[in-house]
Design a protein around this motif. Structure first.
Motif, PDB file in Angstrom:
ATOM      1  N   ILE A   9       0.868  -1.186   0.000  1.00 47.05           N
ATOM      2  CA  ILE A   9       0.000   0.000   0.000  1.00 47.05           C
ATOM      3  C   ILE A   9       0.903   1.234   0.000  1.00 47.05           C
ATOM      4  N   GLY A  12       5.277   4.580  -3.585  1.00 46.55           N
ATOM      5  CA  GLY A  12       6.128   5.714  -3.920  1.00 46.55           C
ATOM      6  C   GLY A  12       7.590   5.330  -3.935  1.00 46.55           C
ATOM      7  N   SER A  13       8.400   6.299  -3.538  1.00 49.58           N
ATOM      8  CA  SER A  13       9.843   6.144  -3.611  1.00 49.58           C
ATOM      9  C   SER A  13      10.344   4.909  -2.847  1.00 49.58           C
ATOM     10  N   TYR A  18      12.045  -1.059  -2.618  1.00 49.88           N
ATOM     11  CA  TYR A  18      11.913  -2.420  -2.067  1.00 49.88           C
ATOM     12  C   TYR A  18      11.462  -3.402  -3.156  1.00 49.88           C
ATOM     13  N   ALA A  35      -1.209  -1.152  -4.323  1.00 49.79           N
ATOM     14  CA  ALA A  35      -2.237  -0.112  -4.405  1.00 49.79           C
ATOM     15  C   ALA A  35      -1.610   1.260  -4.318  1.00 49.79           C
ATOM     16  N   ASP A  36      -2.084   2.168  -5.172  1.00 51.36           N
ATOM     17  CA  ASP A  36      -1.663   3.568  -5.110  1.00 51.36           C
ATOM     18  C   ASP A  36      -2.639   4.380  -5.969  1.00 51.36           C
ATOM     19  N   GLY A  59      -6.219   2.242  -4.480  1.00 47.70           N
ATOM     20  CA  GLY A  59      -6.068   2.750  -3.111  1.00 47.70           C
ATOM     21  C   GLY A  59      -6.049   1.619  -2.103  1.00 47.70           C
ATOM     22  N   THR A  77       2.956   4.260   2.690  1.00 44.79           N
ATOM     23  CA  THR A  77       2.290   5.564   2.545  1.00 44.79           C
ATOM     24  C   THR A  77       3.010   6.584   3.419  1.00 44.79           C
ATOM     25  N   ASP A  79       3.687   9.274   6.466  1.00 40.31           N
ATOM     26  CA  ASP A  79       3.673   9.023   7.912  1.00 40.31           C
ATOM     27  C   ASP A  79       2.278   8.999   8.552  1.00 40.31           C
ATOM     28  N   HIS A  82      -0.117   5.481   8.195  1.00 39.05           N
ATOM     29  CA  HIS A  82       0.496   4.167   8.461  1.00 39.05           C
ATOM     30  C   HIS A  82      -0.423   3.307   9.326  1.00 39.05           C
ATOM     31  N   GLU A  99       6.914   1.004   6.935  1.00 37.61           N
ATOM     32  CA  GLU A  99       7.914   2.070   6.871  1.00 37.61           C
ATOM     33  C   GLU A  99       7.949   2.813   8.208  1.00 37.61           C
ATOM     34  N   PRO A 101       8.165   6.392  10.233  1.00 33.93           N
ATOM     35  CA  PRO A 101       7.904   6.046  11.621  1.00 33.93           C
ATOM     36  C   PRO A 101       6.664   5.156  11.733  1.00 33.93           C
ATOM     37  N   CYS A 126      10.881  -0.712   9.073  1.00 37.71           N
ATOM     38  CA  CYS A 126      12.001  -0.538   8.123  1.00 37.71           C
ATOM     39  C   CYS A 126      13.090   0.350   8.727  1.00 37.71           C
ATOM     40  N   HIS A 172       7.719  17.078   2.424  1.00 41.88           N
ATOM     41  CA  HIS A 172       6.708  16.298   3.152  1.00 41.88           C
ATOM     42  C   HIS A 172       6.779  16.429   4.674  1.00 41.88           C
ATOM     43  N   MET A 254      12.039  11.781  -6.252  1.00 41.32           N
ATOM     44  CA  MET A 254      11.118  11.506  -5.148  1.00 41.32           C
ATOM     45  C   MET A 254       9.800  12.278  -5.261  1.00 41.32           C
ATOM     46  N   HIS A 364      21.003   4.539   1.914  1.00 47.20           N
ATOM     47  CA  HIS A 364      20.963   4.015   3.276  1.00 47.20           C
ATOM     48  C   HIS A 364      22.092   3.026   3.529  1.00 47.20           C
TER      49      HIS A 364
HETATM   50  N1  LIG Z   1      13.197   3.721   5.968  1.00 45.96           N
HETATM   51  C1  LIG Z   1      13.679   4.860   5.534  1.00 45.96           C
HETATM   52  O1  LIG Z   1      14.866   5.112   5.633  1.00 45.96           O
HETATM   53  C2  LIG Z   1      12.776   5.895   4.914  1.00 45.96           C
HETATM   54  C3  LIG Z   1      13.295   6.868   4.054  1.00 45.96           C
HETATM   55  C4  LIG Z   1      12.423   7.795   3.490  1.00 45.96           C
HETATM   56  C5  LIG Z   1      11.093   7.751   3.810  1.00 45.96           C
HETATM   57  N2  LIG Z   1      10.622   6.809   4.683  1.00 45.96           N
HETATM   58  C6  LIG Z   1       9.195   6.742   5.037  1.00 45.96           C
HETATM   59  O2  LIG Z   1       8.553   5.953   4.048  1.00 45.96           O
HETATM   60  C7  LIG Z   1       7.210   6.410   3.862  1.00 45.96           C
HETATM   61  C8  LIG Z   1       6.976   6.655   2.378  1.00 45.96           C
HETATM   62  O3  LIG Z   1       7.895   7.622   1.929  1.00 45.96           O
HETATM   63  P1  LIG Z   1       8.091   7.868   0.358  1.00 45.96           P
HETATM   64  O4  LIG Z   1       9.205   8.831   0.244  1.00 45.96           O
HETATM   65  O5  LIG Z   1       8.136   6.564  -0.359  1.00 45.96           O
HETATM   66  O6  LIG Z   1       6.717   8.605   0.045  1.00 45.96           O
HETATM   67  P2  LIG Z   1       6.002   8.824  -1.362  1.00 45.96           P
HETATM   68  O7  LIG Z   1       5.187  10.043  -1.198  1.00 45.96           O
HETATM   69  O8  LIG Z   1       6.985   8.724  -2.476  1.00 45.96           O
HETATM   70  O9  LIG Z   1       5.033   7.550  -1.466  1.00 45.96           O
HETATM   71  C9  LIG Z   1       3.827   7.428  -0.757  1.00 45.96           C
HETATM   72  C10 LIG Z   1       2.799   6.866  -1.728  1.00 45.96           C
HETATM   73  O10 LIG Z   1       1.577   6.604  -1.033  1.00 45.96           O
HETATM   74  C11 LIG Z   1       0.535   6.798  -1.977  1.00 45.96           C
HETATM   75  N3  LIG Z   1      -0.764   6.875  -1.321  1.00 45.96           N
HETATM   76  C12 LIG Z   1      -1.352   7.980  -0.764  1.00 45.96           C
HETATM   77  N4  LIG Z   1      -2.578   7.632  -0.311  1.00 45.96           N
HETATM   78  C13 LIG Z   1      -2.760   6.318  -0.563  1.00 45.96           C
HETATM   79  C14 LIG Z   1      -3.828   5.399  -0.348  1.00 45.96           C
HETATM   80  N5  LIG Z   1      -4.982   5.764   0.229  1.00 45.96           N
HETATM   81  N6  LIG Z   1      -3.662   4.104  -0.740  1.00 45.96           N
HETATM   82  C15 LIG Z   1      -2.520   3.716  -1.325  1.00 45.96           C
HETATM   83  N7  LIG Z   1      -1.472   4.551  -1.563  1.00 45.96           N
HETATM   84  C16 LIG Z   1      -1.592   5.828  -1.192  1.00 45.96           C
HETATM   85  C17 LIG Z   1       0.962   8.065  -2.705  1.00 45.96           C
HETATM   86  O11 LIG Z   1       0.277   8.234  -3.931  1.00 45.96           O
HETATM   87  C18 LIG Z   1       2.446   7.813  -2.882  1.00 45.96           C
HETATM   88  O12 LIG Z   1       2.734   7.189  -4.128  1.00 45.96           O
HETATM   89  C19 LIG Z   1       7.051   7.641   4.730  1.00 45.96           C
HETATM   90  O13 LIG Z   1       6.401   7.292   5.919  1.00 45.96           O
HETATM   91  C20 LIG Z   1       8.480   8.059   5.022  1.00 45.96           C
HETATM   92  O14 LIG Z   1       8.632   8.740   6.244  1.00 45.96           O
HETATM   93  C21 LIG Z   1      11.429   5.887   5.212  1.00 45.96           C
END
Ligand SMILES: NC(=O)c1ccc[n+]([C@@H]2O[C@H](COP(=O)([O-])OP(=O)(O)OC[C@H]3O[C@@H](n4cnc5c(N)ncnc54)[C@H](O)[C@@H]3O)[C@@H](O)[C@H]2O)c1
Length: 425
Positions: A9, A12-13, A18, A35-36, A59, A77, A79, A82, A99, A101, A126, A172, A254, A364
């Protein structure tokens, strides 16, 4: 070996990274659904997996309406979204790869841990640094008693000025109420590594810090709200948004639909309206640009941590009864080695160098790759709490971070036991 199956779910990035790694280990892991709401993100997932049978949904709700489709649900998704999909997925029978937090406030963190326990689900956070060769080596040196008994730790995280501006001023995580406080959003990894290395309960925290640079007081004369509005100091400004077209293009990956290869004209148009085109001194940000945390642990170890926007990379010093372990960016800069252990009594230095990670997973420090490679084995552990970054372990380090934020805001030393008790539902 039976592969672990994954649904995701929020593609994104993070999840796309992964996904590439999961697909590189077909004997261990497979993605079956994702889903996205953004079609281009689903297209990318289909391209990454190359699997026409992978199910895609617009979604979280639509995916979750299908019942259980895989062993593990990845929650990627932002923060603030989650906890809800995590609980729904666990109710359907999924284990979860979440992911960081875990959640944006501490009561919700505890609630998720309790729900995982009640439903008998595994949840792995993660905290990718635990899976890096660098911190893995440090952990094994400490466990082997190389520096004797640990007495204190000094850790520094340099976020980097442009990274700070991109993510915590314009991006963000700039408004902590909409995401999480900086010490959680960025530095929960550092809290987690300190907790892992000390290997004892944190008892008290104190913290100081502020947002003191990226604000209107530091705006150059005449700087408009947006860099694209003919800023008179653009050429000399290290944060000028036009740098997304040149030296800082990598960040587009990103946040911009077209990514790093997008034509300049499209990026320029986007900068005129997007949050990333704003002057860094005229944003609505409240994330701190500096913070220190002091911690004391049940085994009498003391630790200090500093987060600064104005440094790059992580540095660590661990002082023990037999020697000092120094590691990370400052050590590398001075000695050209990754880790140096200095014996107090002989003065001898022993150095350790890790093979540099290669390829696109260098992010990382190899932790993304290390995490995905470890998943199959983590899931085979009889006790889910002993997984290297289980929710049970991660709750401890999240408690340190959230308590540090309370300590910073209230200017009080916070007792972790009291903090956890007060936040229990
Ligand atoms: N582990 C790490 O080192 C690390 C590094 C960066 C970010 N993060 C965390 O990872 C998480 C994601 O970060 P990101 O940079 O990939 O964010 P991102 O914004 O690139 O991806 C989030 C995705 O969620 C989708 N989304 C939104 N609402 C949704 C829904 N209802 N159903 C399904 N998908 C939905 C968005 O369209 C988007 O594609 C965040 O919580 C961030 O804090 C962790």
């Amino acid at each position: 070996m039976i592969p672990l199956t994954f649904a995701a779910i929020g593609c994104g990035s993070r999840v796309s990274t992964y996904a590439k790694l999961i697909c590189s280990l077909p004997q261990k892991s497979k993605i079956v659904a994702c889903a996205d709401p953004k079609p281009e993100r689903l297209e990318l997932m289909s391209k990454i997996t190359g699997d026409s049978s992978m199910l895609t949904f617009p979604g979280a709700d639509e995916l979750l309406a299908q019942g259980k489709l895989a062993d593990v649900m990845i929650i990627g998704t932002q923060d603030a979204f989650h906890a809800e999909p995590c609980i729904k997925a666990m109710e359907l029978g999924y284990d979860v790869l979440m992911e960081k937090p875990i959640a944006t406030n501490f009561p919700e963190v505890i609630r998720l841990e309790q729900e995982a326990k009640r439903l008998g689900r595994r949840v792995l956070i993660c905290h990718v640094l635990r899976y890096t060769p660098f911190y893995g080596k440090i952990k094994s040196l400490l466990e082997a008693g190389t520096i004797g008994e640990i007495t204190s730790i000094n850790a520094i995280e340099g976020v980097g000025p442009f990274h700070q501006a991109h993510s915590y001023v314009r991006g963000h995580w700039s408004v902590s109420g909409k995401s999480s406080p900086m010490i959680i959003a960025k530095s929960c990894h550092d809290m987690d590594i300190i907790s892992w290395l000390v290997d004892s309960k944190c008892e008290q925290v104190a913290s100081f810090g502020s947002l003191s640079y990226f604000n209107s007081e530091h705006a150059p004369d005449g700087a408009p709200a947006r860099c694209t509005d003919r800023c008179p100091v653009a050429l000399d400004c290290p944060y000028d948004a036009h740098r997304y077209l040149t030296t800082e293009r990598k960040w587009l990956k990103m946040v911009f639909k077209g990514g790093v290869d997008a034509p300049d004209a499209e990026v320029l148009e986007w900068l005129r309206t997007s949050p990333w085109g704003r002057c860094v001194y005229h944003c609505d940000n409240d994330a701190v640009d500096r913070q220190t945390v002091n911690m004391s642990f049940a085994n009498n170890v003391t630790a200090t941590f500093t987060m600064s926007a104005f440094d790059v990379g992580r540095s660590l010093e661990v002082r023990g009864t037999k020697g000092i372990l120094s590691a990370g960016s400052v050590t590398k800069r001075i000695t050209e080695h990754d880790i140096v252990v200095t014996d107090h009594f002989t003065g001898e230095n022993t150095t350790y160098d890790l093979t540099p990670e290669s390829g696109e997973y260098v992010g990382h420090g190899g932790g993304d790759q290390g995490l995905v490679e470890a998943l199959h084995d983590e899931w085979a552990k009889p006790d889910s709490a002993t997984m290297r970054s289980s929710i049970q372990r991660s709750v401890e380090s999240h408690a340190m971070g959230f308590a540090a934020e309370q300590a910073r805001v209230t200017k009080q030393v916070v007792s972790l036991d009291e903090f956890i008790e007060e936040n229990r539902c």
